[in-house]
Scaffold this active site. Sequence first.
Site, PDB file in Angstrom:
ATOM      1  N   SER A  14      28.384  72.839  91.746  1.00 17.00           N
ATOM      2  CA  SER A  14      27.501  74.019  91.656  1.00 17.00           C
ATOM      3  C   SER A  14      26.003  73.631  91.338  1.00 17.00           C
ATOM      4  CB  SER A  14      27.812  74.955  90.559  1.00 17.00           C
ATOM      5  OG  SER A  14      29.269  75.050  90.669  1.00 17.00           O
ATOM      6  N   THR A  41      33.679  70.875  90.469  1.00 17.98           N
ATOM      7  CA  THR A  41      34.903  71.481  89.584  1.00 17.98           C
ATOM      8  C   THR A  41      35.251  72.855  89.632  1.00 17.98           C
ATOM      9  OG1 THR A  41      34.356  69.646  88.070  1.00 17.98           O
ATOM     10  CG2 THR A  41      35.398  71.747  87.367  1.00 17.98           C
ATOM     11  N   CYS A  42      34.321  73.528  89.848  1.00 15.88           N
ATOM     12  CA  CYS A  42      34.279  75.103  89.798  1.00 15.88           C
ATOM     13  C   CYS A  42      35.271  75.390  90.858  1.00 15.88           C
ATOM     14  CB  CYS A  42      32.685  75.812  89.864  1.00 15.88           C
ATOM     15  SG  CYS A  42      33.014  77.268  90.129  1.00 15.88           S
ATOM     16  N   CYS A  47      36.949  77.072  87.728  1.00 11.10           N
ATOM     17  CA  CYS A  47      36.827  78.416  87.767  1.00 11.10           C
ATOM     18  C   CYS A  47      37.563  79.225  88.822  1.00 11.10           C
ATOM     19  CB  CYS A  47      35.433  78.808  87.774  1.00 11.10           C
ATOM     20  SG  CYS A  47      34.233  77.827  86.960  1.00 11.10           S
ATOM     21  N   LYS A  50      41.487  78.498  89.111  1.00  6.53           N
ATOM     22  CA  LYS A  50      41.801  79.084  87.786  1.00  6.53           C
ATOM     23  C   LYS A  50      42.005  80.680  87.957  1.00  6.53           C
ATOM     24  CE  LYS A  50      39.326  80.539  85.083  1.00  6.53           C
ATOM     25  NZ  LYS A  50      38.408  79.994  84.119  1.00  6.53           N
ATOM     26  N   TYR A  98      30.545  75.923 101.428  1.00  7.03           N
ATOM     27  CA  TYR A  98      29.642  74.964 100.702  1.00  7.03           C
ATOM     28  C   TYR A  98      29.030  73.849 101.706  1.00  7.03           C
ATOM     29  CZ  TYR A  98      29.964  76.489  95.926  1.00  7.03           C
ATOM     30  OH  TYR A  98      29.530  77.284  94.506  1.00  7.03           O
ATOM     31  N   GLY A 176      42.765  74.110  71.850  1.00  7.39           N
ATOM     32  CA  GLY A 176      42.545  75.583  71.457  1.00  7.39           C
ATOM     33  C   GLY A 176      41.422  76.367  71.953  1.00  7.39           C
ATOM     34  N   TYR A 178      38.713  76.932  75.858  1.00  5.07           N
ATOM     35  CA  TYR A 178      38.999  77.714  77.073  1.00  5.07           C
ATOM     36  C   TYR A 178      39.998  77.315  77.705  1.00  5.07           C
ATOM     37  CZ  TYR A 178      34.007  79.270  77.006  1.00  5.07           C
ATOM     38  OH  TYR A 178      32.581  79.854  76.557  1.00  5.07           O
ATOM     39  N   GLU A 182      43.369  79.629  78.581  1.00  7.20           N
ATOM     40  CA  GLU A 182      43.638  80.321  79.845  1.00  7.20           C
ATOM     41  C   GLU A 182      44.855  79.949  80.581  1.00  7.20           C
ATOM     42  OE1 GLU A 182      38.872  80.899  80.998  1.00  7.20           O
ATOM     43  OE2 GLU A 182      39.725  79.493  81.957  1.00  7.20           O
ATOM     44  N   ARG A 205      37.065  77.708  68.644  1.00  6.58           N
ATOM     45  CA  ARG A 205      36.110  77.383  67.553  1.00  6.58           C
ATOM     46  C   ARG A 205      34.691  77.541  68.245  1.00  6.58           C
ATOM     47  NH1 ARG A 205      33.644  72.717  66.652  1.00  6.58           N
ATOM     48  NH2 ARG A 205      34.566  71.196  67.906  1.00  6.58           N
ATOM     49  N   ASP A 303      26.841  70.145  83.977  1.00 11.00           N
ATOM     50  CA  ASP A 303      27.850  69.279  82.656  1.00 11.00           C
ATOM     51  C   ASP A 303      27.294  68.003  82.503  1.00 11.00           C
ATOM     52  OD1 ASP A 303      29.023  71.853  83.032  1.00 11.00           O
ATOM     53  OD2 ASP A 303      30.966  71.087  83.423  1.00 11.00           O
ATOM     54  N   THR A 311      29.478  77.022  84.996  1.00 12.92           N
ATOM     55  CA  THR A 311      28.845  77.052  86.394  1.00 12.92           C
ATOM     56  C   THR A 311      27.402  77.602  86.633  1.00 12.92           C
ATOM     57  OG1 THR A 311      30.914  76.956  87.210  1.00 12.92           O
ATOM     58  CG2 THR A 311      29.397  77.753  89.004  1.00 12.92           C
ATOM     59  N   ALA A 341      32.995  84.104  79.633  1.00 10.18           N
ATOM     60  CA  ALA A 341      34.108  85.013  79.248  1.00 10.18           C
ATOM     61  C   ALA A 341      35.419  83.749  79.418  1.00 10.18           C
ATOM     62  CB  ALA A 341      34.436  85.774  80.617  1.00 10.18           C
ATOM     63  N   HIS A 436      33.116 107.870  80.323  1.00  9.92           N
ATOM     64  CA  HIS A 436      34.431 108.355  79.837  1.00  9.92           C
ATOM     65  C   HIS A 436      35.448 108.594  81.095  1.00  9.92           C
ATOM     66  CE1 HIS A 436      37.251 109.878  76.917  1.00  9.92           C
ATOM     67  NE2 HIS A 436      37.288 110.878  77.794  1.00  9.92           N
ATOM     68  N   GLU A 441      33.376 102.267  76.521  1.00  7.97           N
ATOM     69  CA  GLU A 441      32.490 103.504  76.017  1.00  7.97           C
ATOM     70  C   GLU A 441      32.672 103.083  74.416  1.00  7.97           C
ATOM     71  OE1 GLU A 441      34.185 107.792  76.071  1.00  7.97           O
ATOM     72  OE2 GLU A 441      35.969 106.658  76.833  1.00  7.97           O
TER      73      GLU A 441
HETATM   74  P1  NDP Z   1      36.538  73.268  74.792  1.00  5.28           P
HETATM   75  O1  NDP Z   1      35.621  72.433  74.201  1.00  5.28           O
HETATM   76  O2  NDP Z   1      36.470  74.887  74.941  1.00  5.28           O
HETATM   77  O3  NDP Z   1      37.729  73.304  73.904  1.00  5.28           O
HETATM   78  C1  NDP Z   1      38.317  71.692  73.634  1.00  5.28           C
HETATM   79  C2  NDP Z   1      39.465  71.986  72.421  1.00  5.28           C
HETATM   80  O4  NDP Z   1      39.972  70.490  72.643  1.00  5.28           O
HETATM   81  C3  NDP Z   1      39.193  72.353  71.273  1.00  5.28           C
HETATM   82  O5  NDP Z   1      40.083  73.243  70.847  1.00  5.28           O
HETATM   83  C4  NDP Z   1      39.168  71.278  70.420  1.00  5.28           C
HETATM   84  O6  NDP Z   1      39.436  71.302  68.898  1.00  5.28           O
HETATM   85  C5  NDP Z   1      40.251  70.297  71.149  1.00  5.28           C
HETATM   86  N1  NDP Z   1      40.227  68.940  70.974  1.00  5.28           N
HETATM   87  C6  NDP Z   1      38.987  68.350  70.957  1.00  5.28           C
HETATM   88  N2  NDP Z   1      39.468  66.886  70.694  1.00  5.28           N
HETATM   89  C7  NDP Z   1      40.249  66.999  70.414  1.00  5.28           C
HETATM   90  C8  NDP Z   1      41.301  65.697  69.813  1.00  5.28           C
HETATM   91  N3  NDP Z   1      40.990  64.508  69.589  1.00  5.28           N
HETATM   92  N4  NDP Z   1      42.675  66.190  69.400  1.00  5.28           N
HETATM   93  C9  NDP Z   1      43.050  67.470  69.615  1.00  5.28           C
HETATM   94  N5  NDP Z   1      42.504  68.456  70.197  1.00  5.28           N
HETATM   95  C10 NDP Z   1      41.103  68.252  70.105  1.00  5.28           C
HETATM   96  O7  NDP Z   1      36.918  72.436  76.132  1.00  5.28           O
HETATM   97  P2  NDP Z   1      37.888  72.868  77.270  1.00  5.28           P
HETATM   98  O8  NDP Z   1      38.219  71.508  77.795  1.00  5.28           O
HETATM   99  O9  NDP Z   1      38.533  73.972  77.022  1.00  5.28           O
HETATM  100  O10 NDP Z   1      36.762  73.194  78.187  1.00  5.28           O
HETATM  101  C11 NDP Z   1      35.432  72.406  78.466  1.00  5.28           C
HETATM  102  C12 NDP Z   1      34.364  73.529  78.703  1.00  5.28           C
HETATM  103  O11 NDP Z   1      34.424  73.970  80.255  1.00  5.28           O
HETATM  104  C13 NDP Z   1      34.205  74.607  78.060  1.00  5.28           C
HETATM  105  O12 NDP Z   1      33.510  74.086  76.785  1.00  5.28           O
HETATM  106  C14 NDP Z   1      33.381  75.468  78.538  1.00  5.28           C
HETATM  107  O13 NDP Z   1      31.898  75.341  78.523  1.00  5.28           O
HETATM  108  C15 NDP Z   1      33.762  74.888  80.269  1.00  5.28           C
HETATM  109  N6  NDP Z   1      35.059  76.177  80.768  1.00  5.28           N
HETATM  110  C16 NDP Z   1      34.593  77.476  80.638  1.00  5.28           C
HETATM  111  C17 NDP Z   1      35.497  78.275  81.338  1.00  5.28           C
HETATM  112  C18 NDP Z   1      35.042  79.677  81.449  1.00  5.28           C
HETATM  113  O14 NDP Z   1      33.795  79.929  81.736  1.00  5.28           O
HETATM  114  N7  NDP Z   1      35.929  80.658  81.621  1.00  5.28           N
HETATM  115  C19 NDP Z   1      36.838  78.097  81.590  1.00  5.28           C
HETATM  116  C20 NDP Z   1      37.265  76.502  81.459  1.00  5.28           C
HETATM  117  C21 NDP Z   1      36.231  75.669  80.861  1.00  5.28           C
HETATM  118  P3  NDP Z   1      38.368  71.793  68.125  1.00  5.28           P
HETATM  119  O15 NDP Z   1      38.125  73.026  68.025  1.00  5.28           O
HETATM  120  O16 NDP Z   1      39.043  71.411  66.564  1.00  5.28           O
HETATM  121  O17 NDP Z   1      37.215  70.557  68.365  1.00  5.28           O
END
Ligand code: NDP
Length: 459
Positions: A14, A41-42, A47, A50, A98, A176, A178, A182, A205, A303, A311, A341, A436, A441
Amino acid sequence: MAYDYDLFVIGAGSGGVRASRLAAMTGAKVLVAEEHRVGGTCVIRGCVPKKFMVYASEYAKSFETARGYGWTVPEATFDWPRFLMAKDNEIARLSGIYVRNLQNAGAELVHGKARLVDAHTVEVEGRGRVTADKILVATGGRPWMPADLPGVEHAITSNEAFHLEQLPKRVVIVGGGYIALEFACIFNGLGVDTTVVHRGPNVLRGFDDDIRSHVAEELEAAGVKVRLGTQIGRIEKTATGLVAHCVDGHATEADVIMFAVGRVPYTDDLGLEAAGVALTETGAVKVDAYSRSSVDNIWAVGDVTDRINLTPVAIREGAAFAQTVFYDNPTTFDHDMVASAVFTQPQVGSVGMSEADARHKHGKVDVYLSKFRPMKETFYGGHQRALIKLVVEQGTEKILGCHVVGPDAGEIIQMAAIALKMGVTKPQWDSTCAVHPTLAEELVTMREKYTPPALGAVA
Ligand code: NDP
């Protein structure tokens, strides 16, 4: 000194594509190197595919809802290979667009891995050495997995999840964030027995705490098993599948174990050290507000700089780079109030500060919160609940954060982000007449300040 090119861009994702097109449109001689497929990636493994998977998985709930609305729905079946083929065809079409956009702008494209030899020389696989006046690093990020975890070689990341030969019957997703949530909703919607294993006390988080709890509750209500506060200690391959052994002693059998534990900047083996480009502790290219690296003629966007990894942010950083360097118009991208989102089911849309961050940075804040079942749900006895929340600075009445969980939250938050970016106050917000009947709303009709029940739990 004369160089082969005015600009060499590493990575046709992107950020790289936007920067290349804008630069080439000035008549600059631009070469873009991409080692995989154009789109990054996107488009190729993020994205876009997905979102197609999200759409596919949402039909399960739509069929259920349709019955409640009077439809007779024959038993629906899902054809994973047919979906994959349609998805791959569409991705190929978009990647082709692209490529054409780059060509139409006058940029040249080369397929192959590029490595810096020095600050003005790049070695491209299959092409040899080329020189360039300016270089832009736009290589993005890649998923990582804990390499020392026993059995991790049996696990996959999101990259592979887009191409599974068969839809698994059982999946364990680690993380836990994005991507973990998803994909948990995608698999769950497609009828896969889905377990999320996350080390933290709650998912997502960085998001507002009420949103985090609500999402975790909604995931569980939809059938996703959410195991918090634990980690996988080892993965065992058995005759019937894989077993995720958690450190708390719990074991879950699955056909696929997917790690979504974050992504890392893709700076390996790029020769950045050879060119003298400084990296951050996380391995990202260190840049200033204009995306310039520690080397005068080398910039980086997206990134690979690990600022906000989205993106649209990469696109804006790429455009700002081109404005600054090729249009004689110094431009920075403002990383404040960037909405995002999470395409869970229900979706999350969020812009600005969480309540906790706002209290930390601004002291006293007021909270407005509403939690309800949208009318589409109540009609047929559905249980999905929406939550909307505003965080407002006391005194100035400025809205510091807006958070939505519910259908179309991604669409809603895009509009709310405009107002928050403009510095909207709660009285201005409230003077906007409601549309409405909509879910959105509720955002402009919350008058009562919210007081959390004892211990901060939301009733
Ligand atoms: P995230 O940073 O959102 O989440 C990473 C997760 O992995 C967290 O829950 C983290 O836990 C956990 N984690 C990290 N290290 C470890 C470990 N050593 N052991 C166990 N768990 C661990 O990353 P994602 O990979 O989901 O996505 C990457 C980025 O891509 C996002 O931050 C976002 O910016 C982008 N993205 C955006 C989307 C959108 O716009 N809809 C969709 C997908 C990706 P903890 O919280 O404890 O650190």
